[in-house]
Design a protein around this motif. Structure first.
Motif, PDB file in Angstrom:
ATOM      1  N   ALA A 139       0.831  -1.206   0.000  1.00  0.00           N
ATOM      2  CA  ALA A 139       0.000   0.000   0.000  1.00  0.00           C
ATOM      3  C   ALA A 139       0.866   1.258   0.000  1.00  0.00           C
ATOM      4  N   ILE A 140       1.949   1.239   0.786  1.00  0.00           N
ATOM      5  CA  ILE A 140       2.873   2.378   0.821  1.00  0.00           C
ATOM      6  C   ILE A 140       3.478   2.596  -0.562  1.00  0.00           C
ATOM      7  N   ARG A 141       3.870   1.507  -1.209  1.00  0.00           N
ATOM      8  CA  ARG A 141       4.466   1.600  -2.555  1.00  0.00           C
ATOM      9  C   ARG A 141       3.485   2.215  -3.543  1.00  0.00           C
ATOM     10  N   LEU A 142       2.230   1.806  -3.450  1.00  0.00           N
ATOM     11  CA  LEU A 142       1.217   2.340  -4.365  1.00  0.00           C
ATOM     12  C   LEU A 142       0.926   3.816  -4.072  1.00  0.00           C
ATOM     13  N   MET A 143       0.942   4.185  -2.795  1.00  0.00           N
ATOM     14  CA  MET A 143       0.731   5.599  -2.455  1.00  0.00           C
ATOM     15  C   MET A 143       1.907   6.454  -2.916  1.00  0.00           C
ATOM     16  N   ASP A 144       3.113   5.904  -2.872  1.00  0.00           N
ATOM     17  CA  ASP A 144       4.284   6.610  -3.411  1.00  0.00           C
ATOM     18  C   ASP A 144       4.118   6.872  -4.908  1.00  0.00           C
ATOM     19  N   ALA A 176       5.016  -1.657   9.916  1.00  0.00           N
ATOM     20  CA  ALA A 176       4.409  -1.510   8.595  1.00  0.00           C
ATOM     21  C   ALA A 176       3.105  -0.722   8.685  1.00  0.00           C
ATOM     22  N   ILE A 177       2.309  -1.003   9.705  1.00  0.00           N
ATOM     23  CA  ILE A 177       1.045  -0.285   9.902  1.00  0.00           C
ATOM     24  C   ILE A 177       1.316   1.189  10.201  1.00  0.00           C
ATOM     25  N   ALA A 178       2.289   1.443  11.062  1.00  0.00           N
ATOM     26  CA  ALA A 178       2.629   2.829  11.415  1.00  0.00           C
ATOM     27  C   ALA A 178       3.108   3.611  10.199  1.00  0.00           C
ATOM     28  N   ARG A 179       3.947   2.985   9.386  1.00  0.00           N
ATOM     29  CA  ARG A 179       4.469   3.683   8.200  1.00  0.00           C
ATOM     30  C   ARG A 179       3.386   3.890   7.139  1.00  0.00           C
ATOM     31  N   SER A 180       2.450   2.965   7.046  1.00  0.00           N
ATOM     32  CA  SER A 180       1.345   3.148   6.111  1.00  0.00           C
ATOM     33  C   SER A 180       0.452   4.306   6.551  1.00  0.00           C
ATOM     34  N   THR A 181       0.198   4.388   7.855  1.00  0.00           N
ATOM     35  CA  THR A 181      -0.577   5.508   8.399  1.00  0.00           C
ATOM     36  C   THR A 181       0.149   6.828   8.145  1.00  0.00           C
ATOM     37  N   GLU A 182       1.453   6.822   8.390  1.00  0.00           N
ATOM     38  CA  GLU A 182       2.266   8.019   8.157  1.00  0.00           C
ATOM     39  C   GLU A 182       2.219   8.432   6.688  1.00  0.00           C
ATOM     40  N   LYS A 183       2.269   7.461   5.788  1.00  0.00           N
ATOM     41  CA  LYS A 183       2.237   7.762   4.353  1.00  0.00           C
ATOM     42  C   LYS A 183       0.905   8.398   3.968  1.00  0.00           C
ATOM     43  N   CYS A 184      -0.191   7.873   4.512  1.00  0.00           N
ATOM     44  CA  CYS A 184      -1.504   8.482   4.247  1.00  0.00           C
ATOM     45  C   CYS A 184      -1.507   9.957   4.637  1.00  0.00           C
ATOM     46  N   LEU A 185      -0.978  10.243   5.820  1.00  0.00           N
ATOM     47  CA  LEU A 185      -1.010  11.607   6.350  1.00  0.00           C
ATOM     48  C   LEU A 185      -0.092  12.558   5.597  1.00  0.00           C
ATOM     49  N   SER A 186       0.938  12.022   4.954  1.00  0.00           N
ATOM     50  CA  SER A 186       1.915  12.888   4.278  1.00  0.00           C
ATOM     51  C   SER A 186       1.663  13.044   2.781  1.00  0.00           C
ATOM     52  N   LEU A 187       0.647  12.362   2.259  1.00  0.00           N
ATOM     53  CA  LEU A 187       0.385  12.439   0.817  1.00  0.00           C
ATOM     54  C   LEU A 187       0.120  13.872   0.372  1.00  0.00           C
ATOM     55  N   GLY A 188       0.614  14.183  -0.818  1.00  0.00           N
ATOM     56  CA  GLY A 188       0.359  15.500  -1.395  1.00  0.00           C
ATOM     57  C   GLY A 188      -0.718  15.474  -2.451  1.00  0.00           C
ATOM     58  N   ALA A 204      -7.234  -1.076   9.838  1.00  0.00           N
ATOM     59  CA  ALA A 204      -8.107  -0.208   9.052  1.00  0.00           C
ATOM     60  C   ALA A 204      -7.529   1.203   8.965  1.00  0.00           C
ATOM     61  N   VAL A 205      -7.060   1.740  10.093  1.00  0.00           N
ATOM     62  CA  VAL A 205      -6.527   3.108  10.133  1.00  0.00           C
ATOM     63  C   VAL A 205      -5.366   3.276   9.149  1.00  0.00           C
ATOM     64  N   ALA A 206      -4.573   2.223   8.969  1.00  0.00           N
ATOM     65  CA  ALA A 206      -3.414   2.287   8.075  1.00  0.00           C
ATOM     66  C   ALA A 206      -3.785   2.619   6.639  1.00  0.00           C
ATOM     67  N   LEU A 207      -5.048   2.398   6.268  1.00  0.00           N
ATOM     68  CA  LEU A 207      -5.522   2.755   4.925  1.00  0.00           C
ATOM     69  C   LEU A 207      -6.615   3.823   4.977  1.00  0.00           C
ATOM     70  N   ALA A 208      -6.848   4.386   6.159  1.00  0.00           N
ATOM     71  CA  ALA A 208      -7.978   5.316   6.290  1.00  0.00           C
ATOM     72  C   ALA A 208      -7.618   6.658   6.904  1.00  0.00           C
ATOM     73  N   ALA A 209      -6.332   6.963   7.020  1.00  0.00           N
ATOM     74  CA  ALA A 209      -5.932   8.258   7.580  1.00  0.00           C
ATOM     75  C   ALA A 209      -5.956   9.316   6.482  1.00  0.00           C
ATOM     76  N   ALA A 210      -7.151   9.557   5.949  1.00  0.00           N
ATOM     77  CA  ALA A 210      -7.347  10.453   4.804  1.00  0.00           C
ATOM     78  C   ALA A 210      -8.016  11.746   5.236  1.00  0.00           C
ATOM     79  N   GLU A 211      -7.952  12.747   4.354  1.00  0.00           N
ATOM     80  CA  GLU A 211      -8.628  14.005   4.674  1.00  0.00           C
ATOM     81  C   GLU A 211     -10.143  13.891   4.542  1.00  0.00           C
TER      82      GLU A 211
END
Length: 315
Positions: A139-144, A176-188, A204-211
């Motif tokens: 998921a992190i790779r895809l968000m990148d 992995a969960i923490a970094r996925s959550t962090e990636k959601c929050l840092s997306l541009g 769930a939060v790891a894929l749901a920390a969205a605006e």
């Protein structure tokens, strides 16, 4: 025929009676169409009344219904194109978390979500939607990729929680969960997360920390399952209904608390009774959210997420 839940037994009895009468009518023994029509009207009213007053525990059962649409159903109904991407480029490919390039109308995006499976074989293959570290790293790779190519991200969350096995812990599940959550929050780029069934814990939060966080009307979202909470508090899972009520896990409660932003209406009787209508409602909501968010730049999107999550829980 739809599988009925425990609290739907009176409706099931009426539906069975209707089927019996239809079979009698097919044999041509008597004309009972008027009786069938009366029973159908009564069944529809009972279904409508039941689903307008569901308890949190009943909503949990609906969210877990085996015929409820899953990731593959939403992908097939929402997107004109879907190109799956696999692997975390580190360990392997987790089938509980799927994702790839998609196209919705004229909008290209990245879609990621949990897949629970719909029969014994597929449920085992997808590990019942319980992601492993390689799933969250995928998921992190895809968000990148989404960030690099300025593509909006849509996530479809449906998991009882991340896989708790020893092998997952050995490969760094929490990290992995923490970094996925962090990636959601840092997306541009714009990110829209949708709780389509169960939204369980950090998995769930790891894929749901969205605006923008959406929930289907009868979905649930919680830090732990009602059974897990009851087991901790009362040493028994039999009080799961009490725990579900206390935990405020329904879309309606979470909207009031500011945890989610929008509730997407389901067909009467739940998403499993009219999958097409449910997907159409969700598609419209996602398209509207993405259109609103694309007007914001990177700094504004990150600020929106920061404000949203810092505000949760404040009076």
């Amino acid at each position: 025929m739809t599988s009925f839940l425990d609290f739907e037994k009176p409706i099931a009895a009426l539906e069975s009676r209707i089927i019996e009468l239809r079979e009698t009518a097919d044999e041509g023994s008597l004309d009972i169409e008027s009786e069938i029509t009366k029973l159908q009207t009564k069944s529809a009213k009972m279904l409508r009344d039941t689903y307008s007053n569901l308890t949190p525990w009943q909503k949990t059962q609906v969210a877990r219904h085996p015929e409820r649409p899953h990731f593959k159903d939403f992908v097939a109904g929402l997107f004109d194109e879907f190109i799956p991407l696999g692997g975390d480029r580190n360990f392997g490919d987790d089938q509980a978390i799927l994702g790839g390039f998609a196209k919705m109308g004229g909008q290209r995006l990245i879609v990621i979500g949990h897949e629970k499976g719909d029969d014994t074989e597929s449920r085992l293959r997808h590990n019942f939607g319980m992601g492993k570290p390689e799933g969250y790293r995928k998921a992190i790779r895809l968000m990148d990729i989404a960030d690099r190519f300025s593509l909006p991200v849509v996530t479809l969350v449906d998991t009882s929680g991340a896989f708790p096995g020893v092998s997952a812990e050995e490969r760094g599940q929490a990290e992995a969960i923490a970094r996925s959550t962090e990636k959601c929050l840092s997306l541009g780029v714009p990110m829209v997360a949708v709780i389509v069934g169960e939204g369980g814990s950090g998995g769930a939060v790891a894929l749901a920390a969205a605006e923008r966080v959406l929930m289907l009307e009868h979905a649930v979202y919680s830090v732990i399952s009602p059974e897990g909470c009851a087991s901790i508090l009362w040493r028994t899972g039999d009080k799961a209904d009490i725990a579900a009520d206390a935990m405020k896990i329904t879309a309606q409660n979470l909207k009031k608390l500011g945890v989610i932003d929008r509730i997407v209406k389901e067909p009467i009787g739940g998403a499993h009774r009219d999958t097409g209508l449910c997907i159409a409602n969700l598609g419209k909501a996602i398209a509207e959210e993405i259109e609103d968010l694309t007007a914001l730049d990177r700094r504004e999107l990150r600020a929106m997420r920061r404000e949203k999550f810092l505000k949760i829980g404040t009076l």
